[in-house]
Enzyme design. Sequence first.
Site, short mmCIF file in Angstrom:
data_model
loop_
_atom_site.label_atom_id
_atom_site.label_comp_id
_atom_site.label_asym_id
_atom_site.label_seq_id
_atom_site.Cartn_x
_atom_site.Cartn_y
_atom_site.Cartn_z
N LYS A 191 1.22 -53.66 21.70
CA LYS A 191 -0.22 -53.93 21.84
C LYS A 191 -0.72 -54.60 20.56
O LYS A 191 -0.86 -53.96 19.52
CB LYS A 191 -1.02 -52.64 22.08
CG LYS A 191 -2.44 -53.00 22.53
CD LYS A 191 -3.48 -51.97 22.22
CE LYS A 191 -4.02 -52.01 20.83
NZ LYS A 191 -4.78 -53.22 20.46
N GLU A 267 2.66 -47.42 9.23
CA GLU A 267 2.42 -48.29 8.07
C GLU A 267 0.91 -48.40 7.93
O GLU A 267 0.26 -49.07 8.74
CB GLU A 267 3.02 -49.68 8.31
CG GLU A 267 4.52 -49.71 8.50
CD GLU A 267 5.29 -49.37 7.24
OE1 GLU A 267 4.69 -49.30 6.16
OE2 GLU A 267 6.50 -49.15 7.35
N CYS A 301 -2.62 -54.98 3.40
CA CYS A 301 -2.51 -53.54 3.13
C CYS A 301 -2.10 -53.29 1.69
O CYS A 301 -2.48 -52.30 1.10
CB CYS A 301 -1.48 -52.93 4.08
SG CYS A 301 0.04 -53.87 4.12
N GLU A 400 -10.34 -48.20 0.77
CA GLU A 400 -9.75 -49.51 1.08
C GLU A 400 -10.85 -50.43 1.62
O GLU A 400 -11.44 -50.15 2.67
CB GLU A 400 -8.65 -49.34 2.13
CG GLU A 400 -7.91 -50.64 2.39
CD GLU A 400 -6.85 -50.52 3.48
OE1 GLU A 400 -7.12 -49.90 4.53
OE2 GLU A 400 -5.76 -51.08 3.30
#
Length: 497
Positions: A191, A267, A301, A400
């Site tokens: 997906k 991850e 990331c 983040e």
Amino acid sequence: MAIAEDLEIAAFLKGQPKKLFIGGRWVEAASGKTFETLNPATGEVLAKVAEGGADDIDRAVAAARASFDRGTWRDLPPSERAKVLWQVGDMIEERATEFAQLETLDNGMPINDALLFHAPLAAATFRYYAGWVTKLDGATQQISLPGNYLSYTLREPIGVVGQIIPWNFPLLMAAWKIAPALACGNSVVLKPSEETPLSALLLAELLQEAELPAGVLNVVPGRGETAGARLAAHPDVDKIAFTGSTEVGKLIAKASAESNLKRVSLELGGKSPNIVFADADLTKAVSGVFFGIFFNQGQVCSAGSRLFVQEKVYDQALDQLVQTVKEARIGPGIDPVTQMGPLVSKTQMERVLGYIRTGSQEGARLLAGGHRPGGLDSGYFVEPTVFADVDGKMRIAREEIFGPVVAAIPFSDEDDLVAKANSTIYGLVAGVWTENVSRAHRVAHALKAGTVYVNCYHIVDAVTPWGGYKQSGWGRELGPYALDLYTELKNVIVDIS
Ligand code: NAD
């Protein structure tokens, strides 16, 4: 929908709405719904895409299960499976311009990054795992118990693998997921993100052309809360591999625990320190700091979003960084001179601008950027932004942001640095800039991160392990390490006395 006719990807974009790829066929969503994916450089609709929902995930999982149980892929001779994956690597390379244009139009990234980094690395990933298909060996064990036993291990595919990927590197994330899973003989339901579904669909076309048996790869674009959530909770999915935010990663782990304890690899996010010691080659370090945070508009990331600079060179390093930032060429990614494109969406742009406001309110000193650049109002652009004198307690130093914002924090010595750098819930990567080789290794050992770069940043190859400490995830992708994520280890013990 303004798609330039001279783009190599124009033909693919004309064939709309794009469909779901299930059981080797291109199909509409069961609901008949479609969603729009936008070009973030202009805000215009780029393509309409069938919106997969829970029913479509169920269809795709059933197709993957049937292909797995029939053994149409896992039981092929390994050299035959290797050939298919190698061929896909070649096909990505041959069509690199199309992939690059598609990534740029859907995600916003500069075309040169897509062409020189994303497409080649995606091709290399397929070739690298093609090499592993014929080498998935087991081992033998020496048993000390009385008697005579032959003990050996087999690596077997896990079965039906669900994979959910984010929007920041759509093609590359698809390659990192699909290539090792198929190399190990699994059947896959992927997906892609609802923001950037297109390159995964083009990749599915290539795998179909390479004659991957029907049902072995299924691609179902759809929303996270519907299609993604169903995949994570599906009782007939044996493993889920997720790349995305830490917040959603926790939902994935929970869905696995509450359904069938499917294997999980994650991850997740990061808040990586990029560390400049006073003895660094400052020019090289500043250019590495710029690249570390502003590559892909900071939507990485592993972005070096916390910049630690030793007090002695703090002002000098920041002056040089601000100078570099001022020279950055911002514009639509499709223009080859562009260094920084738009953020992926309006939501992401607003989120990042919100963090910039928070940084100023918290008392950080805004040295550069902080706004939408002039003259690019229709797209989702944000200037590269540098905050100085950031305190580790500020939100811009802890959370983040996933955008072009760096928070600079001074440090005195190594002990001070290590404590500050490790003071985060994340642990994906770290960068260290120093000319002192002993210090480089000492600090690399002390940092809690899955990868430590010394005098470089964002170096990723198909062979290097990728993953994080702490809340940056579970497991390691790439290299031989991904084989552990996509195989079950079976031990066979035979009494041969
Ligand atoms: P996200 O977590 O919002 O979404 C990632 C994927 O999960 C998308 O496909 C989304 O549709 C799906 N999703 C959302 N809600 C879901 C749910 N409830 N159940 C199942 N699936 C769901 O992340 P994003 O905004 O697409 O990407 C940015 C994040 O990804 C950042 O945190 C970034 O650090 C992380 N990321 C990590 C890595 C890595 O290798 N560690 C690489 C790239 C991005």
